[in-house]
Design a protein around this motif. Structure first.
Motif, PDB file in Angstrom:
ATOM      1  N   GLY A  30      11.119  97.992  80.628  1.00 54.99           N
ATOM      2  CA  GLY A  30      12.471  97.534  80.348  1.00 54.99           C
ATOM      3  C   GLY A  30      13.405  97.582  81.530  1.00 54.99           C
ATOM      4  N   ASP A  31      13.009  98.227  82.617  1.00 51.21           N
ATOM      5  CA  ASP A  31      13.840  98.315  83.829  1.00 51.21           C
ATOM      6  C   ASP A  31      13.634  97.043  84.647  1.00 51.21           C
ATOM      7  OD1 ASP A  31      15.051  98.863  86.268  1.00 51.21           O
ATOM      8  OD2 ASP A  31      14.276 100.914  86.396  1.00 51.21           O
ATOM      9  N   THR A  32      14.473  96.048  84.405  1.00 52.50           N
ATOM     10  CA  THR A  32      14.289  94.733  85.041  1.00 52.50           C
ATOM     11  C   THR A  32      14.370  94.806  86.559  1.00 52.50           C
ATOM     12  OG1 THR A  32      16.628  94.226  84.678  1.00 52.50           O
ATOM     13  CG2 THR A  32      15.058  93.416  83.049  1.00 52.50           C
ATOM     14  N   ALA A  33      15.243  95.665  87.080  1.00 57.96           N
ATOM     15  CA  ALA A  33      15.376  95.778  88.537  1.00 57.96           C
ATOM     16  C   ALA A  33      14.098  96.330  89.171  1.00 57.96           C
ATOM     17  CB  ALA A  33      16.571  96.659  88.891  1.00 57.96           C
ATOM     18  N   ALA A  34      13.491  97.312  88.526  1.00 59.74           N
ATOM     19  CA  ALA A  34      12.261  97.909  89.058  1.00 59.74           C
ATOM     20  C   ALA A  34      11.081  96.956  88.924  1.00 59.74           C
ATOM     21  CB  ALA A  34      11.964  99.227  88.360  1.00 59.74           C
ATOM     22  N   TRP A  35      11.057  96.165  87.848  1.00 58.82           N
ATOM     23  CA  TRP A  35       9.909  95.287  87.594  1.00 58.82           C
ATOM     24  C   TRP A  35      10.006  93.939  88.293  1.00 58.82           C
ATOM     25  CZ3 TRP A  35       5.230  96.335  85.962  1.00 58.82           C
ATOM     26  CH2 TRP A  35       5.019  97.537  85.283  1.00 58.82           C
ATOM     27  N   ALA A  36      11.208  93.466  88.616  1.00 58.52           N
ATOM     28  CA  ALA A  36      11.369  92.122  89.201  1.00 58.52           C
ATOM     29  C   ALA A  36      10.483  91.883  90.425  1.00 58.52           C
ATOM     30  CB  ALA A  36      12.834  91.852  89.512  1.00 58.52           C
ATOM     31  N   PRO A  37      10.498  92.763  91.435  1.00 56.37           N
ATOM     32  CA  PRO A  37       9.634  92.492  92.599  1.00 56.37           C
ATOM     33  C   PRO A  37       8.141  92.548  92.264  1.00 56.37           C
ATOM     34  CG  PRO A  37      10.792  94.606  92.870  1.00 56.37           C
ATOM     35  CD  PRO A  37      11.324  93.956  91.635  1.00 56.37           C
ATOM     36  N   ARG A  38       7.788  93.335  91.297  1.00 58.89           N
ATOM     37  CA  ARG A  38       6.383  93.414  90.878  1.00 58.89           C
ATOM     38  C   ARG A  38       5.975  92.141  90.143  1.00 58.89           C
ATOM     39  NH1 ARG A  38       8.598  98.516  90.939  1.00 58.89           N
ATOM     40  NH2 ARG A  38       7.224 100.184  91.688  1.00 58.89           N
ATOM     41  N   ILE A  39       6.847  91.683  89.241  1.00 57.50           N
ATOM     42  CA  ILE A  39       6.568  90.467  88.486  1.00 57.50           C
ATOM     43  C   ILE A  39       6.491  89.269  89.426  1.00 57.50           C
ATOM     44  CG2 ILE A  39       7.514  88.887  86.741  1.00 57.50           C
ATOM     45  CD1 ILE A  39       8.619  91.435  85.297  1.00 57.50           C
ATOM     46  N   ASP A  40       7.305  89.280  90.484  1.00 57.64           N
ATOM     47  CA  ASP A  40       7.286  88.196  91.477  1.00 57.64           C
ATOM     48  C   ASP A  40       5.936  88.073  92.175  1.00 57.64           C
ATOM     49  OD1 ASP A  40       9.881  87.509  90.866  1.00 57.64           O
ATOM     50  OD2 ASP A  40      10.766  88.544  92.593  1.00 57.64           O
ATOM     51  N   MET A  78       1.185  87.595  87.758  1.00 59.84           N
ATOM     52  CA  MET A  78       0.428  88.319  86.735  1.00 59.84           C
ATOM     53  C   MET A  78      -0.958  88.723  87.233  1.00 59.84           C
ATOM     54  SD  MET A  78       2.196  88.956  84.086  1.00 59.84           S
ATOM     55  CE  MET A  78       1.033  89.311  82.783  1.00 59.84           C
ATOM     56  N   GLU A  79      -1.589  87.871  88.016  1.00 57.78           N
ATOM     57  CA  GLU A  79      -2.930  88.191  88.513  1.00 57.78           C
ATOM     58  C   GLU A  79      -2.917  89.482  89.320  1.00 57.78           C
ATOM     59  OE1 GLU A  79      -6.259  86.243  91.436  1.00 57.78           O
ATOM     60  OE2 GLU A  79      -5.138  84.869  90.146  1.00 57.78           O
ATOM     61  N   THR A  80      -1.909  89.642  90.180  1.00 58.93           N
ATOM     62  CA  THR A  80      -1.795  90.863  90.991  1.00 58.93           C
ATOM     63  C   THR A  80      -1.504  92.076  90.111  1.00 58.93           C
ATOM     64  OG1 THR A  80      -1.043  89.609  92.901  1.00 58.93           O
ATOM     65  CG2 THR A  80      -0.534  91.955  92.896  1.00 58.93           C
ATOM     66  N   LEU A  81      -0.585  91.913  89.167  1.00 59.77           N
ATOM     67  CA  LEU A  81      -0.256  93.039  88.278  1.00 59.77           C
ATOM     68  C   LEU A  81      -1.475  93.479  87.474  1.00 59.77           C
ATOM     69  CD1 LEU A  81       3.249  91.997  86.895  1.00 59.77           C
ATOM     70  CD2 LEU A  81       2.740  93.878  88.445  1.00 59.77           C
ATOM     71  N   ILE A  82      -2.203  92.535  86.938  1.00 58.22           N
ATOM     72  CA  ILE A  82      -3.395  92.863  86.147  1.00 58.22           C
ATOM     73  C   ILE A  82      -4.453  93.509  87.031  1.00 58.22           C
ATOM     74  CG2 ILE A  82      -5.303  91.861  84.818  1.00 58.22           C
ATOM     75  CD1 ILE A  82      -3.167  89.770  83.803  1.00 58.22           C
ATOM     76  N   ILE A 140      -6.314  95.952  78.889  1.00 60.96           N
ATOM     77  CA  ILE A 140      -5.399  96.279  79.988  1.00 60.96           C
ATOM     78  C   ILE A 140      -4.519  95.073  80.278  1.00 60.96           C
ATOM     79  CG2 ILE A 140      -5.234  96.986  82.404  1.00 60.96           C
ATOM     80  CD1 ILE A 140      -6.256  99.193  80.433  1.00 60.96           C
ATOM     81  N   LYS A 141      -5.104  93.897  80.296  1.00 68.20           N
ATOM     82  CA  LYS A 141      -4.350  92.648  80.501  1.00 68.20           C
ATOM     83  C   LYS A 141      -3.282  92.509  79.413  1.00 68.20           C
ATOM     84  CE  LYS A 141      -5.057  87.617  80.495  1.00 68.20           C
ATOM     85  NZ  LYS A 141      -4.488  87.221  79.223  1.00 68.20           N
ATOM     86  N   ASN A 142      -3.647  92.772  78.172  1.00 67.02           N
ATOM     87  CA  ASN A 142      -2.688  92.695  77.060  1.00 67.02           C
ATOM     88  C   ASN A 142      -1.527  93.669  77.264  1.00 67.02           C
ATOM     89  OD1 ASN A 142      -4.391  90.815  75.900  1.00 67.02           O
ATOM     90  ND2 ASN A 142      -5.220  92.227  74.373  1.00 67.02           N
ATOM     91  N   ALA A 143      -1.826  94.862  77.758  1.00 68.28           N
ATOM     92  CA  ALA A 143      -0.791  95.864  77.990  1.00 68.28           C
ATOM     93  C   ALA A 143       0.144  95.423  79.110  1.00 68.28           C
ATOM     94  CB  ALA A 143      -1.417  97.217  78.313  1.00 68.28           C
ATOM     95  N   VAL A 144      -0.415  94.849  80.169  1.00 62.07           N
ATOM     96  CA  VAL A 144       0.415  94.368  81.282  1.00 62.07           C
ATOM     97  C   VAL A 144       1.345  93.265  80.779  1.00 62.07           C
ATOM     98  CG1 VAL A 144       0.372  93.143  83.497  1.00 62.07           C
ATOM     99  CG2 VAL A 144      -1.222  95.023  83.083  1.00 62.07           C
ATOM    100  N   ALA A 192      -3.445  97.051  87.632  1.00 54.45           N
ATOM    101  CA  ALA A 192      -3.618  97.861  86.424  1.00 54.45           C
ATOM    102  C   ALA A 192      -5.091  98.184  86.186  1.00 54.45           C
ATOM    103  CB  ALA A 192      -3.031  97.142  85.218  1.00 54.45           C
ATOM    104  N   ILE A 193      -5.957  97.203  86.401  1.00 49.23           N
ATOM    105  CA  ILE A 193      -7.394  97.414  86.163  1.00 49.23           C
ATOM    106  C   ILE A 193      -8.019  98.309  87.224  1.00 49.23           C
ATOM    107  CG2 ILE A 193      -9.650  96.257  86.120  1.00 49.23           C
ATOM    108  CD1 ILE A 193      -8.230  93.914  84.657  1.00 49.23           C
ATOM    109  N   ASN A 194      -7.660  98.086  88.480  1.00 46.89           N
ATOM    110  CA  ASN A 194      -8.299  98.810  89.587  1.00 46.89           C
ATOM    111  C   ASN A 194      -7.516 100.009  90.090  1.00 46.89           C
ATOM    112  OD1 ASN A 194     -10.615  97.012  89.830  1.00 46.89           O
ATOM    113  ND2 ASN A 194      -9.108  95.493  90.459  1.00 46.89           N
ATOM    114  N   GLY A 195      -6.304 100.184  89.614  1.00 42.05           N
ATOM    115  CA  GLY A 195      -5.463 101.284  90.077  1.00 42.05           C
ATOM    116  C   GLY A 195      -4.620 100.854  91.255  1.00 42.05           C
ATOM    117  N   PHE A 196      -3.462 101.479  91.388  1.00 38.07           N
ATOM    118  CA  PHE A 196      -2.561 101.147  92.502  1.00 38.07           C
ATOM    119  C   PHE A 196      -1.625 102.323  92.714  1.00 38.07           C
ATOM    120  CE2 PHE A 196       1.181  99.059  94.405  1.00 38.07           C
ATOM    121  CZ  PHE A 196       0.562  98.416  95.455  1.00 38.07           C
ATOM    122  N   ASN A 197      -1.499 102.754  93.970  1.00 42.47           N
ATOM    123  CA  ASN A 197      -0.681 103.916  94.316  1.00 42.47           C
ATOM    124  C   ASN A 197      -1.082 105.104  93.442  1.00 42.47           C
ATOM    125  OD1 ASN A 197       0.645 102.533  96.360  1.00 42.47           O
ATOM    126  ND2 ASN A 197       2.299 101.863  95.020  1.00 42.47           N
TER     127      ASN A 197
END
Length: 137
Positions: A84-94, A97-101, A125-129, A104-109
């Protein structure tokens, strides 16, 4: 008098024996087994029904989020962006979806692969993302 005393003592003896038997029965009842082990292939009487129903397909994004993701993405633990934190998610969403998924699947940071749910299929996992992105735009 001696006969009365003998009768009274005999009565106490019988009562004490009955009380002891009652206590022993109570102890046996408390420590009796609550079940039995039945190995596959053995005849063990009426088999218990499975506790889990067969899966009818992958869980929804919100179900996976509630079961796996919310521990970090609701609290912000280990730097996880809060749902729900649009400011935190905006650069990630940019990043798409392929990168986010993939993250999420392989781990990050600090996030482990599949958020730590090794038994979750990639589709869940894709559904959760997708659920998190929808709630965070």
């Amino acid at each position: 008098m001696k006969r009365v005393l003998a009768v009274v003592l005999l009565g106490f003896g019988l009562t004490a024996g009955a009380v002891m038997a009652s206590v022993e029965d109570e102890i046996r009842a408390r420590i009796e087994p609550v079940g039995e082990v039945c190995l596959e292939g053995q005849e063990c009487g009426a088999a218990a029904a499975p506790t889990q129903a067969a899966s009818s397909g992958p869980r929804s994004g919100s179900e996976v989020y509630d079961a796996v993701c919310m521990a970090c993405h609701t609290t912000g633990a280990a730097g996880a962006p809060k749902i729900g934190d649009t400011a935190a998610w905006a650069p990630r969403i940019d990043q798409g979806m392929e990168t986010l998924i993939n993250h999420a699947i392989n781990g990050f940071n600090a996030m482990p692969a599949k958020g730590g749910c090794a038994s979750c299929p990639d589709e869940e996992i894709k559904n959760a993302v997708e659920h998190i992105v929808e709630a965070s735009q």
